[in-house]
Design a protein around this motif. Structure first.
Motif, PDB file in Angstrom:
ATOM      1  N   ASP A 240      -7.492  -3.482   2.279  1.00 52.95           N
ATOM      2  CA  ASP A 240      -6.886  -4.397   1.322  1.00 52.95           C
ATOM      3  C   ASP A 240      -6.391  -3.669   0.067  1.00 52.95           C
ATOM      4  O   ASP A 240      -5.752  -4.285  -0.793  1.00 52.95           O
ATOM      5  N   THR A 241      -6.687  -2.396  -0.025  1.00 48.81           N
ATOM      6  CA  THR A 241      -6.240  -1.614  -1.169  1.00 48.81           C
ATOM      7  C   THR A 241      -4.715  -1.570  -1.222  1.00 48.81           C
ATOM      8  O   THR A 241      -4.066  -1.178  -0.263  1.00 48.81           O
ATOM      9  N   ALA A 242      -4.172  -2.016  -2.339  1.00 45.47           N
ATOM     10  CA  ALA A 242      -2.720  -2.099  -2.488  1.00 45.47           C
ATOM     11  C   ALA A 242      -2.397  -2.593  -3.896  1.00 45.47           C
ATOM     12  O   ALA A 242      -3.292  -3.028  -4.630  1.00 45.47           O
TER      13      ALA A 242
ATOM     14  N   ALA B 274       0.851  -1.186   0.000  1.00 42.56           N
ATOM     15  CA  ALA B 274       0.000   0.000   0.000  1.00 42.56           C
ATOM     16  C   ALA B 274       0.888   1.239   0.000  1.00 42.56           C
ATOM     17  O   ALA B 274       2.046   1.177   0.424  1.00 42.56           O
ATOM     18  N   PRO B 275       0.367   2.369  -0.444  1.00 43.76           N
ATOM     19  CA  PRO B 275       1.169   3.600  -0.479  1.00 43.76           C
ATOM     20  C   PRO B 275       1.745   3.933   0.888  1.00 43.76           C
ATOM     21  O   PRO B 275       1.026   3.933   1.898  1.00 43.76           O
ATOM     22  N   GLY B 276       3.043   4.164   0.916  1.00 45.80           N
ATOM     23  CA  GLY B 276       3.690   4.552   2.151  1.00 45.80           C
ATOM     24  C   GLY B 276       3.982   3.424   3.109  1.00 45.80           C
ATOM     25  O   GLY B 276       4.463   3.661   4.226  1.00 45.80           O
ATOM     26  N   LYS B 277       3.689   2.200   2.681  1.00 44.30           N
ATOM     27  CA  LYS B 277       3.905   1.048   3.566  1.00 44.30           C
ATOM     28  C   LYS B 277       4.881   0.067   2.935  1.00 44.30           C
ATOM     29  O   LYS B 277       5.129   0.089   1.734  1.00 44.30           O
TER      30      LYS B 277
END
Length: 125
Positions: free
Chosen positions: A89-91, A39-42
């Motif tokens: 779950d968005t990724a 995911a963004p930033g992760k």
């Protein structure tokens, strides 16, 4: 020699999605195939893996019960079924292949040799 991930898209919370990962240019008999997501930033996060030769599977505890990994030997393709999806779950979901995967390193992305390009999954209403 490549992995091609597909099947991502926009899905509503509570819905389902099936991701595919097709391998070409090499046989998978001595490989384990894993799914990771980022995911963004992760950091990249382990989702699931399957040992191609005997279908032994491993799931991330956080997603166990909502996902199923499988493979079709004839098509040289692996699948990840996502059910009851949540916004978190968005990724971008990536598949990867590793020839030296054992239980202790299955969750480590650095243990995998070959990566697909990723497919975006967005969970939103």
């Amino acid at each position: 020699v490549q992995l091609q991930a597909s099947g991502g898209g926009l899905v509503q919370p509570g819905g389902s999605l099936r991701l595919s990962c097709a391998a070409s240019g090499f046989g998978l008999n001595y490989y384990a195939i894993g799914w990771f997501r980022q995911a963004p930033g992760k950091e990249r996060e382990f989702v699931s893996a399957i040992k191609w030769s005997d279908s032994t599977t491993l799931y991330a505890n956080s997603m166990k019960g909502r996902i199923t990994i499988s493979r079709d030997k004839a098509k040289n393709t692996m699948y990840l079924q996502l059910n009851w999806v949540k916004p978190e779950d968005t990724a971008v979901y990536y598949c990867a292949a590793g020839s030296r995967i054992i239980l202790s390193n299955t969750r480590n992305p650095e243990a995998y040799d070959l990566w697909g390009q990723g497919t975006q999954v967005t969970v939103s209403s």
